[in-house]
Design a protein around this motif. Structure first.
Motif, short mmCIF file in Angstrom:
data_model
loop_
_atom_site.label_atom_id
_atom_site.label_comp_id
_atom_site.label_asym_id
_atom_site.label_seq_id
_atom_site.Cartn_x
_atom_site.Cartn_y
_atom_site.Cartn_z
N GLN A 14 0.85 -1.12 -0.26
CA GLN A 14 0.00 0.10 -0.19
C GLN A 14 0.61 1.34 -0.04
OE1 GLN A 14 -2.15 -0.56 3.70
NE2 GLN A 14 -3.95 -1.52 2.71
N PHE A 15 0.45 2.32 -0.43
CA PHE A 15 1.08 3.75 -0.21
C PHE A 15 -0.11 4.45 -0.17
CE2 PHE A 15 0.26 5.85 -4.34
CZ PHE A 15 -0.27 4.56 -5.16
N SER A 16 0.13 5.63 0.73
CA SER A 16 -0.75 6.60 1.20
C SER A 16 -0.38 8.24 1.09
CB SER A 16 -0.93 6.30 3.00
OG SER A 16 -1.27 4.89 2.89
N LEU A 17 -1.34 8.84 0.97
CA LEU A 17 -1.54 10.35 0.99
C LEU A 17 -2.09 10.88 2.27
CD1 LEU A 17 -1.25 12.84 -0.92
CD2 LEU A 17 -3.80 12.42 -1.35
N GLN A 18 -1.09 11.90 2.49
CA GLN A 18 -1.87 12.85 3.77
C GLN A 18 -1.83 14.23 3.46
OE1 GLN A 18 0.47 11.89 7.31
NE2 GLN A 18 -0.96 10.15 7.96
N LEU A 19 -2.92 14.90 3.24
CA LEU A 19 -2.86 16.44 2.89
C LEU A 19 -3.24 16.93 4.25
CD1 LEU A 19 -2.71 18.39 0.66
CD2 LEU A 19 -5.38 17.96 0.17
N ASN A 20 -2.70 18.05 4.52
CA ASN A 20 -2.83 18.64 5.93
C ASN A 20 -3.71 19.89 5.64
OD1 ASN A 20 -1.46 16.91 7.84
ND2 ASN A 20 0.38 17.78 6.86
N SER A 21 -4.39 20.84 6.61
CA SER A 21 -4.90 21.79 6.47
C SER A 21 -5.80 22.03 5.33
CB SER A 21 -3.91 22.90 6.53
OG SER A 21 -2.95 22.80 7.61
N VAL A 22 -6.69 20.83 5.15
CA VAL A 22 -7.58 21.09 3.97
C VAL A 22 -8.44 22.17 3.98
CG1 VAL A 22 -7.36 18.73 3.44
CG2 VAL A 22 -9.21 19.40 5.15
N THR A 23 -8.79 22.63 2.89
CA THR A 23 -9.87 23.61 2.63
C THR A 23 -10.96 23.21 1.76
OG1 THR A 23 -8.99 24.97 0.54
CG2 THR A 23 -8.06 25.40 2.92
N PRO A 24 -12.21 23.90 1.56
CA PRO A 24 -12.95 23.37 0.30
C PRO A 24 -12.36 23.42 -0.95
CG PRO A 24 -14.08 24.74 1.96
CD PRO A 24 -12.75 24.87 2.07
N GLU A 25 -11.32 23.88 -1.20
CA GLU A 25 -10.86 23.86 -2.59
C GLU A 25 -10.09 22.49 -2.72
OE1 GLU A 25 -12.20 27.47 -2.01
OE2 GLU A 25 -10.57 26.75 -0.70
N ASP A 26 -9.96 21.88 -1.87
CA ASP A 26 -9.46 20.25 -1.93
C ASP A 26 -10.29 19.36 -2.05
OD1 ASP A 26 -7.25 21.40 0.96
OD2 ASP A 26 -6.63 20.88 -1.20
N THR A 27 -11.74 19.74 -2.38
CA THR A 27 -12.81 18.81 -2.66
C THR A 27 -12.36 18.47 -4.13
OG1 THR A 27 -14.40 19.85 -1.27
CG2 THR A 27 -15.06 18.77 -3.24
N ALA A 28 -12.52 17.02 -4.30
CA ALA A 28 -12.01 16.43 -5.54
C ALA A 28 -12.28 14.94 -5.49
CB ALA A 28 -10.61 16.55 -5.99
N VAL A 29 -11.96 14.29 -6.67
CA VAL A 29 -12.01 12.94 -6.77
C VAL A 29 -10.38 12.90 -6.86
CG1 VAL A 29 -12.55 10.85 -8.42
CG2 VAL A 29 -14.07 12.78 -8.27
N TYR A 30 -10.11 11.83 -5.86
CA TYR A 30 -8.80 11.39 -5.72
C TYR A 30 -8.28 10.09 -6.39
CZ TYR A 30 -8.19 15.34 -2.67
OH TYR A 30 -7.99 16.76 -2.06
N TYR A 31 -7.30 10.18 -7.17
CA TYR A 31 -7.12 8.77 -7.79
C TYR A 31 -5.61 8.33 -7.38
CZ TYR A 31 -10.80 10.07 -11.18
OH TYR A 31 -11.79 10.18 -11.93
N CYS A 32 -5.23 7.19 -7.31
CA CYS A 32 -4.02 6.71 -7.03
C CYS A 32 -3.73 5.97 -8.49
CB CYS A 32 -3.75 5.69 -6.10
SG CYS A 32 -4.71 4.22 -6.08
N ALA A 33 -2.54 5.89 -9.11
CA ALA A 33 -2.22 5.53 -10.28
C ALA A 33 -0.79 4.93 -10.33
CB ALA A 33 -2.30 6.41 -11.33
N ARG A 34 -0.55 4.09 -11.23
CA ARG A 34 0.96 3.51 -11.53
C ARG A 34 1.41 4.23 -12.89
NH1 ARG A 34 2.44 -2.60 -12.79
NH2 ARG A 34 1.76 -2.02 -14.84
N GLY A 35 2.62 4.94 -12.47
CA GLY A 35 3.14 5.60 -13.77
C GLY A 35 4.38 4.42 -14.37
N LEU A 36 4.62 4.30 -15.69
CA LEU A 36 5.35 3.40 -16.28
C LEU A 36 6.96 3.53 -15.71
CD1 LEU A 36 4.17 3.17 -19.93
CD2 LEU A 36 3.72 1.82 -17.83
N SER A 37 7.31 4.88 -15.36
CA SER A 37 8.34 5.32 -14.75
C SER A 37 8.03 6.29 -13.90
CB SER A 37 9.61 5.38 -15.67
OG SER A 37 9.46 6.53 -16.41
N MET A 38 9.05 6.80 -13.26
CA MET A 38 8.69 8.23 -12.22
C MET A 38 8.36 9.26 -12.78
SD MET A 38 8.60 8.62 -9.10
CE MET A 38 7.33 10.01 -9.20
N TRP A 39 9.04 9.78 -14.06
CA TRP A 39 8.44 10.83 -14.78
C TRP A 39 7.87 10.72 -16.18
CZ3 TRP A 39 8.15 14.20 -11.10
CH2 TRP A 39 9.05 13.97 -9.92
#
Length: 121
Positions: free
Chosen positions: A79-104
């Motif tokens: 597993q990998f995880s996301l933490q986003l601090n001090s959220v505001t209504p502007e952080d309302t969104a659909v959040y996706y995790c995804a695999r990239g073929l390489s880092m960049w």
């Protein structure tokens, strides 16, 4: 075939921390040379890359979110995880995790289904 699944609360209060987890099945998150990203899409807007963790555990963040974002992993649970601090209504969104073929590469071959997160009191 690798599969990703996001999990976490759908409602977060302003100023609190948003925490999401992506569970990966069908492949290891430590397999070279994949990058594991968090990407979000606010309502009516485009996709925004938030950050990622590489197959060897290095983390990278969007400059605009770096001060509020932390990405970590638990290799024992794949597993990998996301933490986003001090959220505001502007952080309302659909959040996706995804695999990239390489880092960049900017090319993602597997996505989670996405999870709606609403920031509201």
């Amino acid at each position: 075939q690798v599969q990703l699944q996001e999990s976490g609360p759908g409602l977060v209060k302003p100023s609190q921390m948003l925490s999401l987890t992506c569970t990966v099945s069908g492949g290891s998150i430590t397999t070279s040379y994949y990058g594991w990203s968090w990407i979000r899409q606010p309502p009516g807007k485009g996709l925004e890359w938030m950050g990622a963790i590489s197959y060897d555990g290095n983390t990278y963040y969007s400059p605009s979110l770096k001060s509020r974002t932390s990405i970590s992993w638990d290799t024992s649970k794949n597993q990998f995880s996301l933490q986003l601090n001090s959220v505001t209504p502007e952080d309302t969104a659909v959040y996706y995790c995804a695999r990239g073929l390489s880092m960049w590469s900017g090319v993602y071959d597997s996505w989670g289904q996405g999870t709606q997160v609403t920031v509201s009191s």
